[in-house]
Write a protein that holds these residues in place. Structure first.
Motif, PDB file in Angstrom:
ATOM      1  N   HIS A 141      -4.594  -3.960  -0.806  1.00 36.54           N
ATOM      2  CA  HIS A 141      -3.591  -3.121  -1.450  1.00 36.54           C
ATOM      3  C   HIS A 141      -4.015  -2.579  -2.808  1.00 36.54           C
ATOM      4  CE1 HIS A 141      -0.294  -4.857   1.362  1.00 36.54           C
ATOM      5  NE2 HIS A 141      -0.897  -3.795   1.856  1.00 36.54           N
ATOM      6  N   PRO A 164      -5.144   4.899   0.438  1.00 35.09           N
ATOM      7  CA  PRO A 164      -4.960   5.083   1.872  1.00 35.09           C
ATOM      8  C   PRO A 164      -6.005   5.987   2.511  1.00 35.09           C
ATOM      9  CG  PRO A 164      -3.425   6.475   0.682  1.00 35.09           C
ATOM     10  CD  PRO A 164      -4.146   5.655  -0.352  1.00 35.09           C
ATOM     11  N   TYR A 192      -7.700   3.016  -5.686  1.00 33.63           N
ATOM     12  CA  TYR A 192      -6.314   3.456  -5.570  1.00 33.63           C
ATOM     13  C   TYR A 192      -6.143   4.785  -6.297  1.00 33.63           C
ATOM     14  CZ  TYR A 192      -1.289   2.581  -5.061  1.00 33.63           C
ATOM     15  OH  TYR A 192       0.026   2.641  -4.694  1.00 33.63           O
ATOM     16  N   TRP A 252       4.473   7.958  -3.970  1.00 35.75           N
ATOM     17  CA  TRP A 252       5.267   7.642  -2.778  1.00 35.75           C
ATOM     18  C   TRP A 252       5.218   6.150  -2.480  1.00 35.75           C
ATOM     19  CZ3 TRP A 252       9.094   9.978  -0.671  1.00 35.75           C
ATOM     20  CH2 TRP A 252       9.180  11.376  -0.637  1.00 35.75           C
ATOM     21  N   ILE A 253       4.060   5.549  -2.592  1.00 33.08           N
ATOM     22  CA  ILE A 253       3.959   4.103  -2.351  1.00 33.08           C
ATOM     23  C   ILE A 253       4.822   3.345  -3.348  1.00 33.08           C
ATOM     24  CG2 ILE A 253       2.388   2.122  -2.387  1.00 33.08           C
ATOM     25  CD1 ILE A 253       0.201   4.090  -1.343  1.00 33.08           C
ATOM     26  N   ASP A 254       4.790   3.746  -4.613  1.00 36.05           N
ATOM     27  CA  ASP A 254       5.663   3.133  -5.627  1.00 36.05           C
ATOM     28  C   ASP A 254       7.131   3.295  -5.247  1.00 36.05           C
ATOM     29  OD1 ASP A 254       3.438   2.469  -7.109  1.00 36.05           O
ATOM     30  OD2 ASP A 254       3.702   4.067  -8.598  1.00 36.05           O
ATOM     31  N   THR A 272       4.800  -5.013   1.299  1.00 34.83           N
ATOM     32  CA  THR A 272       3.983  -4.061   0.543  1.00 34.83           C
ATOM     33  C   THR A 272       3.196  -3.162   1.487  1.00 34.83           C
ATOM     34  OG1 THR A 272       3.796  -5.612  -1.307  1.00 34.83           O
ATOM     35  CG2 THR A 272       2.175  -3.835  -1.202  1.00 34.83           C
ATOM     36  N   GLU A 273       2.733  -3.725   2.602  1.00 34.24           N
ATOM     37  CA  GLU A 273       2.016  -2.916   3.583  1.00 34.24           C
ATOM     38  C   GLU A 273       2.925  -1.849   4.182  1.00 34.24           C
ATOM     39  OE1 GLU A 273      -0.703  -1.224   6.146  1.00 34.24           O
ATOM     40  OE2 GLU A 273      -0.903  -2.297   4.248  1.00 34.24           O
ATOM     41  N   ALA A 324       5.377  -0.442   2.597  1.00 30.79           N
ATOM     42  CA  ALA A 324       5.487   0.558   1.529  1.00 30.79           C
ATOM     43  C   ALA A 324       4.271   1.478   1.523  1.00 30.79           C
ATOM     44  CB  ALA A 324       5.636  -0.131   0.170  1.00 30.79           C
ATOM     45  N   HIS A 325       3.086   0.918   1.699  1.00 31.56           N
ATOM     46  CA  HIS A 325       1.869   1.734   1.741  1.00 31.56           C
ATOM     47  C   HIS A 325       1.887   2.672   2.946  1.00 31.56           C
ATOM     48  CE1 HIS A 325      -1.116   0.113  -1.316  1.00 31.56           C
ATOM     49  NE2 HIS A 325      -0.046  -0.661  -1.500  1.00 31.56           N
ATOM     50  N   GLY A 352       4.551   5.345   2.392  1.00 35.73           N
ATOM     51  CA  GLY A 352       4.110   6.234   1.319  1.00 35.73           C
ATOM     52  C   GLY A 352       3.016   7.185   1.770  1.00 35.73           C
ATOM     53  N   TYR A 353       2.092   6.670   2.550  1.00 34.47           N
ATOM     54  CA  TYR A 353       1.020   7.519   3.098  1.00 34.47           C
ATOM     55  C   TYR A 353       1.613   8.571   4.030  1.00 34.47           C
ATOM     56  CZ  TYR A 353      -3.452   8.550   5.454  1.00 34.47           C
ATOM     57  OH  TYR A 353      -4.573   9.156   5.991  1.00 34.47           O
TER      58      TYR A 353
END
Length: 359
Positions: free
Chosen positions: A33, A37, A77, A102-104, A159-160, A162-163, A166-167
């Motif tokens: 993380h 991405p 990142y 977006w991930i945030d 968190t994954e 969210a990633h 966000g991607y």
């Protein structure tokens, strides 16, 4: 994050899939993380998807060794531009420069609400753009959801998600294609395999995914009238199986990209249990468009003869995929094992045969 978020729901993934009692998956996701991405401008970071697939298929002991080999493909990142808010998110949708923002944004939402609620709220917003990023964002979300449904709700797994979301938001890309009605000779519903066979390849089969996608002007209709949730699930599973089987004879059209004709709809299928039933039918239609479009973009001129897999077991196929190492081989093998029939195992073996190994 609240590690109890999302508990108390039924309709989980099959027992043993994604549970990973070793804790290796969480370690690997935490390790990943800190990376972005994508790499090299628009190529996808496949590591989170591959390690989830390996852990889900009993290969957790090989995850960190595989990551060490893949590490050279990871990039830092991305930089942040500015927070995404409830009032301006529309303007940031589809902007790859805002991936970190977006991930945030999704990390904040997942800290405040149960993950299923976040997924249900954003799924219909993101679904029309599942074709961006060569369909990898929705595939990453599908892996994240499978893990959350099957195992303990941990911070690395949230968190994954969210990633992945966000991607998806950063690479959001809708498509507009005409639909043609397939003739039904005997009045019975056309199978997914027959529908994929009826897809007409694009005339110019060169260039990258975005270039080819822009050339897809028309696709056949399939399962467009299905609304019953259980029928939706069955037809989507049929599509995944048909696309997987087809790889055994058509994968040489483009050994990497044709994997997504199966893995993209399978990501949607894996997410269905976490979604309200009213979102299932539009998800089937979007998944069909993705699978059919990839087929149109990369179909070979002629198939090769089908080669039966022999007496090899599903476990042996997974071990071969891990030894080979290519991320797309691992992901197609993971999808093939959802049905684990002869043609599916043959497809995984074909991917191993025609793909370049990870070195």
């Amino acid at each position: 994050m609240d590690t109890d978020m999302g508990k108390g729901k039924s309709d989980k993934a099959p027992t043993g899939i994604g549970a990973d009692p070793t804790g290796t998956l969480d370690e690997a996701l935490h390790r990943l993380h800190g990376f972005g991405p994508e790499r090299l401008g628009r190529l996808t970071n496949h590591a989170p998807m591959a390690v989830e697939a390996l852990a889900a298929r009993g290969q957790a002991s090989g995850v960190h060794r595989w990551l060490d080999l893949y590490a050279g493909k990871l990039e830092d990142y991305p930089d942040r531009v500015g927070p995404i808010t409830a009032t301006d998110w529309h303007s940031a949708l589809g902007d790859p420069r805002r991936a970190a923002d977006w991930i945030d944004h999704f990390a904040r939402e997942l800290a405040e609400r149960p993950w299923r609620d976040v997924l249900a709220a954003w799924w219909p917003r993101l679904l029309p753009g599942m074709y961006g990023g060569s369909t990898h964002p929705v595939i990453r979300v599908g892996h994240a959801v499978r893990t959350l449904l099957a195992g303990e709700i941990t911070e690395p797994r949230l968190t994954e998600l969210a990633h992945g979301l966000g991607y998806w938001a950063a690479r959001h890309r809708p498509v507009s294609v005409r639909s043609s009605v397939l003739p039904h000779a005997d009045g019975t519903p056309r199978t997914a395999a027959a529908a994929l066979d009826a897809v007409v390849p694009i005339a110019e089969r060169d260039g990258g995914f975005p270039t080819r996608l822009a050339r897809v002007a028309e696709l056949p209709l399939w399962a467009d009238a299905v609304t019953d949730p259980e029928t939706v699930r069955a037809r989507l599973a049929e599509l995944v199986r048909a696309a997987t089987h087809r790889y055994a004879t058509h994968g040489h059209g483009e050994e990497t990209m044709l994997v997504h004709a199966a893995t993209a709809p399978n990501a949607v299928l894996r997410a269905l249990p976490a979604l309200p039933h009213e979102l299932w039918a539009p998800s089937l239609r979007a998944a069909w468009t993705a699978s059919a479009a990839v087929t149109a973009m990369y179909a070979p001129d002629e198939p090769v003869p089908y080669v039966p897999p022999g007496t090899i077991t599903a476990e042996e196929v997974v071990e071969r995929a891990l030894a080979h190492g290519d991320e797309h081989v691992i992901k197609l093998t993971d999808t093939a094992l959802d049905s684990a029939d002869g043609p599916a195992l043959a497809a995984a073996l074909r991917a191993i045969e025609i793909s370049a190994p990870l070195r």
